[in-house]
Design an enzyme around this catalytic site. Structure first.
Site, mmCIF file in Angstrom:
data_model
loop_
_atom_site.group_PDB
_atom_site.id
_atom_site.type_symbol
_atom_site.label_atom_id
_atom_site.label_comp_id
_atom_site.label_asym_id
_atom_site.label_seq_id
_atom_site.Cartn_x
_atom_site.Cartn_y
_atom_site.Cartn_z
ATOM 1 N N PHE A 128 15.367 -13.453 39.046
ATOM 2 C CA PHE A 128 16.082 -14.721 39.162
ATOM 3 C C PHE A 128 15.776 -15.280 40.553
ATOM 4 O O PHE A 128 16.330 -14.815 41.546
ATOM 5 C CB PHE A 128 17.568 -14.405 38.985
ATOM 6 C CG PHE A 128 18.542 -15.547 39.003
ATOM 7 C CD1 PHE A 128 18.752 -16.307 37.866
ATOM 8 C CD2 PHE A 128 19.317 -15.807 40.126
ATOM 9 C CE1 PHE A 128 19.715 -17.304 37.861
ATOM 10 C CE2 PHE A 128 20.283 -16.800 40.124
ATOM 11 C CZ PHE A 128 20.481 -17.557 38.990
ATOM 12 N N GLN A 344 36.794 7.887 55.088
ATOM 13 C CA GLN A 344 37.768 8.445 56.028
ATOM 14 C C GLN A 344 38.394 9.729 55.471
ATOM 15 O O GLN A 344 38.558 10.724 56.196
ATOM 16 C CB GLN A 344 38.858 7.419 56.320
ATOM 17 C CG GLN A 344 39.814 7.811 57.439
ATOM 18 C CD GLN A 344 39.152 7.752 58.811
ATOM 19 O OE1 GLN A 344 38.139 7.086 58.981
ATOM 20 N NE2 GLN A 344 39.713 8.464 59.776
ATOM 21 N N GLU A 371 25.371 -12.987 44.905
ATOM 22 C CA GLU A 371 25.877 -13.838 43.815
ATOM 23 C C GLU A 371 27.113 -14.629 44.234
ATOM 24 O O GLU A 371 28.072 -14.778 43.479
ATOM 25 C CB GLU A 371 26.123 -13.021 42.538
ATOM 26 C CG GLU A 371 24.830 -12.446 41.969
ATOM 27 C CD GLU A 371 24.914 -12.043 40.526
ATOM 28 O OE1 GLU A 371 25.615 -12.705 39.750
ATOM 29 O OE2 GLU A 371 24.260 -11.049 40.155
#
Length: 387
Positions: A128, A344, A371
């Protein structure tokens, strides 16, 4: 499909798809994910497995080689894959919603007949080509040009950050280009189908990325690349508008991928918190850890509900632009927040690339960018509210 999709209460066919893709992700994707990430190598064997399962054809009719499913089925598959490997998930997402879907939505009979069977089978990948060095969210910055000469479109310009554009099975790039000036004096942007074998088309060397290392991403260049006039996709001058429609749909898919990443971080953290002991007991027995994981689960659940809602509206033929933006916004933020918390919780191990949460930490940031950035989603939501 109607409105009212809810988590934990899906029709059998959807649950069966979830179970089969989850098993594939555990048994096929997981064993090779770390190696492909480290080597920055494209997982051809995994893509072949997804093709064999019919995942590239999920939302397309059988007449084009598809599975006669729907877009929500694609989203469910993306969620399961992304729990294990975001690179694999984005390869499927881009191949379907960005690669094949523009041809399905806007192609003529000849274009569909030529390209869709290759793409829905996973035999070939399409890309695309929208983003440029000076044009991402701003279509006015598009500089790639295409001019008619002797019955061909002659294309010159550059694209960047294009997924699935340089593999050995990449066969097509759908490209936006300026093809003239409209009645208002603004750039007329149209969409052209450019086979990767076209002389003058080049997929430049792949990027060295922070994350998504096993997905294929290249800058593209076009130097007098000629394609037949018949390679115009959709109506002349409607290229950018058509791509915006594709992006609205794609944001639901990216939201689903994001939820998978967020849930993958929950799953890994729960497992680790039960196994890892400190001061004579599992660290999950400490509220500081347990409450952090509880918040992670809440984020994933809310984000999943958001993309289910957007998908239900889309499949019902109702407006869904705002809901898609909300889903993409909360999903990508959930993925990034959960990746940070999971790292974490894992302590020093979370900083090691051998651990899945480390890959999610690196991979998830792009979900807030690709996007449509977080800021673009906020703009679209605010605009819908009349602001």
């Amino acid at each position: 499909m109607t409105e009212g999709l809810t988590t934990g209460n899906l029709p059998d066919e959807y649950q069966q798809l979830i179970d089969s893709v989850a098993d594939f992700a555990r048994t096929v994707v997981a064993p090779v994910a770390a190696q492909h990430d480290e080597e920055h190598s494209f997982p051809y064997e995994v893509v072949a497995g997804m093709a064999e399962m019919g995942l590239f054809g999920l939302p397309f009719p059988e007449e084009f080689g598809g599975m006669d499913g729907d877009y929500f089925a694609l989203c469910l598959a993306l969620e399961e894959l992304a729990k294990i490997d975001q690179s694999v998930a984005i390869t499927l997402e881009a191949g379907v919603s960005l690669g094949a879907m523009p041809i399905f939505r806007f192609g003529n009979a000849e274009q569909k007949e030529e390209w869709l069977p290759q793409l829905t089978s996973g035999e070939a990948l399409a890309a695309f080509g929208l983003t440029e060095p000076d044009a991402g969210s701003d279509a006015g910055g598009t500089r790639t040009r295409a001019e008619l000469a002797g019955g061909d479109w002659v294309i010159n310009g550059n694209k960047q950050f294009i997924t699935n554009s340089g593999t050995t099975i990449s066969k097509l790039v759908t490209v936006t280009a300026v093809t003239g000036v409209d009645a208002r004096g603004k750039k007329e942007i149209s969409t052209l189908l450019v086979p990767t074998s076209t002389p003058g088309f080049t997929a430049e060397p792949a990027y060295n990325k922070l994350g998504w290392n096993a997905s294929d991403t290249h800058p593209l260049s076009f130097v007098d690349a000629r394609v037949p006039e018949a390679n115009l996709l959709g109506e002349r001058g409607r290229g950018y508008a058509n791509f915006l429609q594709i992006l609205d749909e794609g944001r639901i898919a990216i939201a689903a991928l994001s939820v998978g990443a967020a849930q993958g971080c929950v799953d890994e953290s729960v497992r680790y918190a039960k196994e890892r002991e400190a001061f004579g007991r599992p660290i999950g027995a400490n509220q500081g850890i347990a409450f952090k994981i509880a918040r992670m689960e809440a984020r994933a659940h809310v984000a999943r509900t958001a993309y289910y809602d957007a998908a239900a509206l889309m499949l019902a033929g109702k407006p869904f632009k705002k809901q898609a933006s909300i889903a993409k916004l909360v999903g990508s933020e959930a993925a990034m927040d959960n990746a940070r918390d999971a790292t974490q919780i894992h302590g020093g191990y979370g900083f090691m690339n051998d651990y899945l949460v480390a890959r999610h930490y690196r991979d998830s940031k792009i979900l807030e960018i690709g996007e449509g950035t977080t800021e673009v989603q906020l703009m679209l939501i605010a605009r819908d509210l009349g602001l």
